[in-house]
Design a protein around this motif. Structure first.
Motif, short mmCIF file in Angstrom:
data_model
loop_
_atom_site.label_atom_id
_atom_site.label_comp_id
_atom_site.label_asym_id
_atom_site.label_seq_id
_atom_site.Cartn_x
_atom_site.Cartn_y
_atom_site.Cartn_z
N HIS A 52 -13.84 47.47 -4.66
CA HIS A 52 -12.89 47.62 -5.77
C HIS A 52 -13.39 48.50 -6.76
CE1 HIS A 52 -9.73 44.51 -4.37
NE2 HIS A 52 -10.48 44.15 -3.87
N VAL A 54 -13.63 49.15 -10.99
CA VAL A 54 -13.07 48.47 -12.10
C VAL A 54 -13.31 49.58 -13.24
CG1 VAL A 54 -15.02 47.31 -12.26
CG2 VAL A 54 -13.23 46.23 -13.51
N LEU A 75 -8.97 43.78 -14.52
CA LEU A 75 -8.56 43.56 -13.62
C LEU A 75 -9.31 44.81 -12.66
CD1 LEU A 75 -4.78 43.03 -13.98
CD2 LEU A 75 -6.64 41.42 -13.58
N THR A 76 -9.41 44.56 -11.30
CA THR A 76 -9.91 45.68 -10.38
C THR A 76 -8.76 46.62 -9.83
OG1 THR A 76 -9.73 44.35 -8.44
CG2 THR A 76 -11.68 44.01 -9.79
N ASP A 77 -9.12 47.38 -9.33
CA ASP A 77 -7.85 48.14 -8.59
C ASP A 77 -7.53 47.31 -7.26
OD1 ASP A 77 -9.87 48.33 -6.80
OD2 ASP A 77 -9.54 50.50 -6.56
N THR A 78 -6.48 47.57 -6.87
CA THR A 78 -5.66 46.94 -5.76
C THR A 78 -6.04 47.33 -4.33
OG1 THR A 78 -3.82 46.64 -7.07
CG2 THR A 78 -3.39 46.15 -4.71
N HIS A 82 -4.09 42.90 -2.69
CA HIS A 82 -4.55 42.12 -3.65
C HIS A 82 -5.56 42.89 -4.64
CE1 HIS A 82 -8.01 42.47 -1.05
NE2 HIS A 82 -8.86 42.11 -2.13
N PHE A 83 -5.97 42.16 -5.60
CA PHE A 83 -6.96 42.50 -6.81
C PHE A 83 -7.65 41.39 -7.29
CE2 PHE A 83 -3.01 41.60 -8.77
CZ PHE A 83 -3.21 40.98 -10.06
N HIS A 84 -8.58 41.56 -8.04
CA HIS A 84 -9.28 40.35 -8.54
C HIS A 84 -9.45 40.79 -10.05
CE1 HIS A 84 -11.08 39.46 -4.68
NE2 HIS A 84 -10.68 40.97 -4.30
N GLU A 85 -9.90 39.66 -10.82
CA GLU A 85 -10.01 39.59 -12.23
C GLU A 85 -11.65 39.48 -12.53
OE1 GLU A 85 -7.93 36.80 -14.80
OE2 GLU A 85 -6.66 36.33 -12.95
N THR A 109 -16.28 38.35 -9.18
CA THR A 109 -14.75 38.30 -9.63
C THR A 109 -14.07 36.85 -9.24
OG1 THR A 109 -14.01 39.14 -7.11
CG2 THR A 109 -14.74 40.91 -8.93
#
Length: 137
Positions: A52, A54, A75-78, A82-85, A109
């Motif tokens: 991902h 960020v 947030l990361t990109d999708t 899904h994505f991550h924080e 993440t």
């Protein structure tokens, strides 16, 4: 805005409104930093290897001994569905020639789609457009 310090709860990824100023500590110029990076590669629930991107801006400085740190909450990109924080604090300032500085950020993440990613990056220098007149081309 002046010199600002913000209290924060290390278990949460948000600031409260209470400002802290104490003459016995070093004053820190209010500023923040941009950052951009990629996470490491991991497999999702379906076994697909991916990473991902960020990017973002840190929070204001938080007094840390004789230096300071910053909160990072993005947030990361999708990827797929899904994505991550990312919810972290930077390391202390790493000073560069000319009086500027950066910060190191290393962590993991949140979990999404059965996995999480490691990240490791530095912030960009603070106020990169503020170049003294004698240093301009």
């Amino acid at each position: 805005m002046g010199n600002n310090y913000y209290n924060y709860d290390k278990n949460k990824c948000d600031y409260n409104d209470k400002k802290e100023y104490d003459e016995k500590y070093y004053k820190i110029k209010n500023h923040n930093h941009e950052f951009e990076s990629s996470t490491d590669y991991e497999e999702d629930d379906e076994g697909e290897l991916h990473n991902h991107r960020v990017a973002g801006v840190t929070g204001p400085p938080i007094k840390y001994g004789k230096t300071h740190i910053h909160k990072v909450a993005e947030l990361t990109d999708t990827f797929g569905d899904h994505f991550h924080e990312i919810c972290d604090t930077t390391g202390p300032a790493i000073y560069l020639p000319g009086g500027k500085h950066i910060h190191l950020v290393k962590g993991r993440t949140t979990v999404a789609d059965g996995h999480q990613h490691d990240y490791f990056f530095t912030t960009l220098i603070e106020d990169p457009t503020n170049v003294p007149e004698d240093k301009k081309c």
